[in-house]
Motif scaffolding. Structure first.
Motif, short mmCIF file in Angstrom:
data_model
loop_
_atom_site.label_atom_id
_atom_site.label_comp_id
_atom_site.label_asym_id
_atom_site.label_seq_id
_atom_site.Cartn_x
_atom_site.Cartn_y
_atom_site.Cartn_z
N ARG A 286 1.84 6.84 -6.58
CA ARG A 286 0.71 7.63 -7.33
C ARG A 286 1.17 9.02 -7.32
O ARG A 286 0.68 9.95 -7.83
N ALA A 287 1.89 9.51 -5.84
CA ALA A 287 2.40 10.68 -5.60
C ALA A 287 3.17 11.28 -6.66
O ALA A 287 3.47 12.25 -7.05
N LYS B 21 0.97 4.34 -2.77
CA LYS B 21 0.99 5.66 -2.74
C LYS B 21 1.92 6.64 -3.10
O LYS B 21 1.90 7.52 -3.59
N ARG B 22 3.08 6.03 -2.83
CA ARG B 22 4.24 6.68 -3.36
C ARG B 22 4.30 6.80 -4.91
O ARG B 22 4.85 7.90 -5.31
N VAL C 186 0.82 -1.16 0.03
CA VAL C 186 0.12 -0.06 0.02
C VAL C 186 0.84 1.21 0.15
O VAL C 186 0.67 2.26 -0.73
#
Length: 123
Positions: free
Chosen positions: A71-72, A68-69, A64
């Motif tokens: 997508r950022a 997130k990393r 997860v």
């Protein structure tokens, strides 16, 4: 059991092949490798779980975090998983609705990053 991590490039994707058990003891190594990949410029990452025998909540948390990393960083993140016991974990936790999960590396890397919307494929 040991954790094995090998990286290869398939088209415009960086594929991280994971083998062994991903648990509270080995997950930090997986996290470290994923951070290295993203910090090193990888933007389309596929994690191949075909050789993973066990995955616990710590391992799920690492995945997860990597999602997130990426997508950022305007990247993409996909998982390759065809083992029913692991797929069951993703379904029970509803993470099959969060991660794009593919049956093979070929399926995960066949979509170019410009065409990908990161919507989990329907099985």
């Amino acid at each position: 059991m040991e954790l094995s991590l090998t990286t290869r490039t398939v088209g415009e994707h960086t594929v991280l092949d994971v083998g062994g058990e991903v648990d509270v003891y080995t997950a930090p190594r997986l996290r470290e490798r994923l951070v290295e990949l993203v910090d090193g410029g990888s933007r389309n990452v596929v994690v191949d779980l075909a050789r993973v025998d066990f995955l616990d909540s710590t391992g799920l948390g690492v995945l997860v975090g990597a999602l997130k990393r990426l997508r950022a960083a305007n990247g993409t993140f996909g998982l390759v998983c065809a083992k029913e016991p692991l797929l069951k974990i993703f379904r029970i936790t509803a993470l099959d609705q969060v991660f794009p999960i593919y049956p093979s590396v070929e399926a995960a890397t066949s979509i170019s990053s410009g065409d990908r919307d990161d919507t989990p494929p329907t099985a």
